[in-house]
Structures are given as C-alpha cells and as structure tokens.
Design a protein around this motif. Structure first.
Motif, PDB file in Angstrom:
ATOM      1  N   SER A   1       0.738  -1.180   0.021  1.00  0.00           N
ATOM      2  CA  SER A   1       0.062   0.091  -0.033  1.00  0.00           C
ATOM      3  C   SER A   1       0.923   1.280  -0.039  1.00  0.00           C
ATOM      4  O   SER A   1       0.699   2.324  -0.796  1.00  0.00           O
ATOM      5  N   LEU A   2       2.091   1.075   0.887  1.00  0.00           N
ATOM      6  CA  LEU A   2       2.938   2.520   0.796  1.00  0.00           C
ATOM      7  C   LEU A   2       3.542   2.645  -0.502  1.00  0.00           C
ATOM      8  O   LEU A   2       3.807   3.617  -1.017  1.00  0.00           O
ATOM      9  N   SER A   3       3.923   1.492  -1.125  1.00  0.00           N
ATOM     10  CA  SER A   3       4.801   1.411  -2.540  1.00  0.00           C
ATOM     11  C   SER A   3       4.028   2.235  -3.535  1.00  0.00           C
ATOM     12  O   SER A   3       4.299   3.075  -4.223  1.00  0.00           O
ATOM     13  N   ILE A   4       2.484   1.845  -3.503  1.00  0.00           N
ATOM     14  CA  ILE A   4       1.738   2.328  -4.512  1.00  0.00           C
ATOM     15  C   ILE A   4       1.518   3.821  -4.414  1.00  0.00           C
ATOM     16  O   ILE A   4       1.510   4.658  -5.180  1.00  0.00           O
ATOM     17  N   THR A   5       1.032   3.992  -3.286  1.00  0.00           N
ATOM     18  CA  THR A   5       0.760   5.621  -2.815  1.00  0.00           C
ATOM     19  C   THR A   5       1.886   6.400  -3.173  1.00  0.00           C
ATOM     20  O   THR A   5       1.796   7.564  -3.302  1.00  0.00           O
ATOM     21  N   LYS A   6       3.176   5.826  -2.828  1.00  0.00           N
ATOM     22  CA  LYS A   6       4.319   6.424  -3.104  1.00  0.00           C
ATOM     23  C   LYS A   6       4.563   6.990  -4.658  1.00  0.00           C
ATOM     24  O   LYS A   6       4.774   8.130  -4.835  1.00  0.00           O
ATOM     25  N   GLU A   7       4.231   5.911  -5.172  1.00  0.00           N
ATOM     26  CA  GLU A   7       4.168   6.271  -6.648  1.00  0.00           C
ATOM     27  C   GLU A   7       3.229   7.370  -7.145  1.00  0.00           C
ATOM     28  O   GLU A   7       3.214   8.364  -8.023  1.00  0.00           O
ATOM     29  N   LYS A   8       1.839   7.268  -6.424  1.00  0.00           N
ATOM     30  CA  LYS A   8       0.902   8.309  -6.740  1.00  0.00           C
ATOM     31  C   LYS A   8       1.574   9.794  -6.256  1.00  0.00           C
ATOM     32  O   LYS A   8       1.197  10.772  -6.892  1.00  0.00           O
ATOM     33  N   GLU A   9       2.078   9.894  -5.248  1.00  0.00           N
ATOM     34  CA  GLU A   9       2.675  11.082  -4.587  1.00  0.00           C
ATOM     35  C   GLU A   9       3.677  11.501  -5.211  1.00  0.00           C
ATOM     36  O   GLU A   9       3.583  12.799  -5.807  1.00  0.00           O
ATOM     37  N   LEU A  10       4.582  10.788  -6.130  1.00  0.00           N
ATOM     38  CA  LEU A  10       5.599  11.155  -6.981  1.00  0.00           C
ATOM     39  C   LEU A  10       5.122  11.476  -8.414  1.00  0.00           C
ATOM     40  O   LEU A  10       5.941  12.195  -9.392  1.00  0.00           O
ATOM     41  N   GLY A  11       4.115  10.942  -8.657  1.00  0.00           N
ATOM     42  CA  GLY A  11       3.435  11.221  -9.904  1.00  0.00           C
ATOM     43  C   GLY A  11       3.986  10.264 -11.166  1.00  0.00           C
ATOM     44  O   GLY A  11       3.623  10.525 -12.448  1.00  0.00           O
ATOM     45  N   THR A  12       4.479   9.177 -10.663  1.00  0.00           N
ATOM     46  CA  THR A  12       5.163   8.085 -11.797  1.00  0.00           C
ATOM     47  C   THR A  12       4.103   7.006 -11.888  1.00  0.00           C
ATOM     48  O   THR A  12       4.489   6.417 -12.623  1.00  0.00           O
TER      49      THR A  12
END
Length: 371
Positions: free
Chosen positions: A195-206
């Motif tokens: 869950s943290l891995s995917i949301t980190k991608e969201k925050e970075l816009g990648t």
C-alpha cells in the motif's frame, strides 16, 4: 479581556472545524463506541453450544442418561457419535468438534457393581483459550449428575473423569501465541509494504506513467508485488525458524505444506495492500487505513487473542472476512495437529478466493487511470 475573546474565537473555530470534518467527528465519537462494544463482546471466556462428539462403548442406560444430560446443557451441542477413539483426531483436524466424551465398555456395570466408573474427557489442546473451560463444564455436569443420583445420607457411586489434552498436553501458551503473531506480522507488513509502495508512486506522479506502459495492467501490478513476495517469504522463513528452534513450537505436519500456505497467505496480504492503496492518495492515509482495518480486528476477531465462539454472530462473520482467521487455522493445524492438505482444503480455498478478489478488484480500480 482581549486575549479571552481571541481564545474564545479560536475554540469556536476548532469546534466548527470538527463539525464540518466528518472524518474527525467520526473518529472522536464513533471509534470509542465501536471499541467499547467490540471489547465488551470479546472480553469473556464463556462458551455455549460447543460442538462435541461421543464415543459410547457401553451403550447402556447409564451412559445414555449422562449423554442426554451433557447434550441438553447450554454448554455443549452433540454433533457426532463416533465408533472408536481413533476417529477423534480426524474430527479435531477438520474442526467439526471441540471436545469428545469417551465411555468405557462396562460403564454401567462398574458404576453399580464396583461403585465407580471412568469417563474420558478429550479436548483440543491447541485451543488453550477454550479447552480448559470446556473440561470444567464437563466436570460440573458429571458432578451434578452424581449428586442427583447419590442419596444424601450415605456415599453412593461416583464417576471419575480423566482428562486428555491432545496436541498440547501441558497447555503451553507459546503454541497458540507464536502462530498467531506470525499471521499478524505477515499480514500487517505485507499489506503495509504494498500500500505504501503504490501510494508513493501516486505522490511522485510516476504511477500514471507506469500504468500507461504497453503491457497488460495485471502484469504491471503483479510485477509491483513480486519483490515484496520474495522479501516477505524470507521474513516468514525466519519467523518459522524462530518458532521451531527458539520458542520450541512443534512442527507436527508437513513443512512443505506450511511453506506453500505461507506463500499463499503472503500473496493475500500483498493483494490486500494493493486494494488499500486504491482508496488512499498518500502514504499517511494508506498507513492509517491499513493499521485501522487490520491491526485491531486481527487481534480481536481472528481468534488469536480471544475465543471467537463468545463473539456475537455479526462479529464472527466479520472475523471470517479476515485472511488471518483462516491462516491461524491452517498454521495451528499443521504445526500442532499434523493436519494434511485434505483437512485444510476449505481454509486454503478461502485464501485462494481472497487473493483473486483482492487482486482483481485492485487492478479494476486502477483501470480508469489508463483511459
């Protein structure tokens, strides 16, 4: 006076902020009520209608009378008559019974001619939260039966209950807590990592760029969890090693079967983490959702800390929605009871279904981002 007006205005502002923010209001008013109701329901060791089996070698009037008394009590529910004591082990592994009563062949004869007879009370020692209580209930019923039969003026006959705890004769608490902790740690860490891995991608816009690559989105999401599958499996191996060699939890069944089900459980946790990430837009939100939805319910509703039999029916069904509930049964069955794949087929199937539902649901929720 001026400072007081400023203070009053700030207090009023905060009240309005809380009333307008339904999330904060729910946490302030709803969560305490839910916790009180939840813990008020589970903080009891009282058991009713526990499924039992009877092995009646005597089949005489005295044994039938006592069996009727046991089966009509509020504590027990007679679900099976078994021909031999050897069948009890298989019934425990299937989870169909919680306790068994075994009557000697000459039960009635010994009772009236020798003044005493024996009855064996066999419980599942892997369930240390409930087995001692069930044994106590059985002894109470037997003692009441003896008291009703013996005249008050002189000593009559008596029944000797002998107790046998299968799989955990000394009721070692580690045999229950270590498998429970293993299931909790694997679920929380696995779900949290993905869950943290995917949301980190969201925050970075990648994430948008990742999902727009010319490859099937199912493979994209599976590629995201493969590294975590490997690392979680290595972590699970260390937990199993510690359980066996540090805490001396026996491995009565197949280690291969345990590892196979552990991989399946890890996949369930990772797929659940993917699903949680579709509802969160930040790592903080993902962490809060994961800890709120999994940590407390896993501790309370999965049977790790409290017996689920004492829960209201609604909470029992909610507990069945947790992957840890089914992995607890699997791990204890393999470790303590030596259960084989056939007796754990239903629990394993439930985990397979959960993996598919969580994974496909999460991929479907990511689909609109590709359009």
């Amino acid at each position: 006076m001026k400072n007081f007006k400023i203070f009053k205005g700030l207090v009023r502002k905060e009240f309005l902020h809380i009333l307008r923010d339904w999330r904060s209001l729910t946490m302030l008013l709803g969560i305490p009520i839910v916790l009180v109701l939840l813990f008020g329901s589970v903080m009891t060791m009282e058991i009713k209608d526990a499924n039992i089996a009877v092995v009646d070698h005597a089949k005489d009037h005295d044994s039938k009378e006592l069996i009727n008394l046991i089966s009509t009590s509020e504590f027990f529910k007679l679900v099976k008559y078994l021909d031999t004591s050897d069948e009890i082990d298989e019934e425990f592994k299937k989870g169909t019974i919680r306790m068994a009563f075994v009557f000697d062949k000459d039960f009635g004869y010994k009772l009236h001619h020798e003044g005493h007879a024996q009855i064996q009370l066999i419980a599942d020692g892997s369930k240390i939260l409930t087995s001692p209580s069930l044994i106590s209930y059985g002894k109470i019923i037997i003692n009441k039966h003896i008291a009703s039969k013996n005249p008050p003026s002189r000593a009559g006959y008596y029944i000797i209950p002998t107790v046998r705890m299968m799989y955990n004769k000394n009721l070692n608490g580690r045999y229950m807590t270590v498998p429970g902790i293993m299931s909790t740690v694997i679920l929380l860490v696995g779900a949290l990592m993905t869950s943290l891995s995917i949301t980190k991608e969201k925050e970075l816009g990648t994430l948008e760029l990742l999902l727009s690559t010319p490859i099937n989105r199912f493979l994209i999401m599976f590629a995201k969890i493969v590294p975590y599958l490997i690392t979680s499996f290595i972590s699970a191996l260390s937990i199993i090693w510690a359980a066996k060699y540090v805490f001396e939890v026996p491995v009565s069944g197949s280690m291969g079967l345990l590892l196979l089900n552990t991989v399946l459980y890890i996949l369930t946790a990772l797929a659940l983490g993917l699903l949680i990430s579709t509802f969160a837009n930040s790592q903080l939100t993902a962490m809060m959702i994961t800890m709120t939805l999994l940590m407390l319910p896993t501790e309370v509703l999965s049977g790790m800390t409290f017996p689920t039999d004492s829960l209201p029916v609604v909470l029992q069904w909610l507990g069945k929605l947790l992957p840890s509930t089914w992995f607890n049964i699997i791990s204890k069955g393999i470790l303590l009871q030596g259960a084989k794949g056939g007796s754990l087929f239903f629990e394993t199937t439930i985990l397979v279904v959960m993996v598919m539902v969580f994974y496909f649901w999460s991929v479907i929720r990511f689909k609109p981002r590709l359009q």
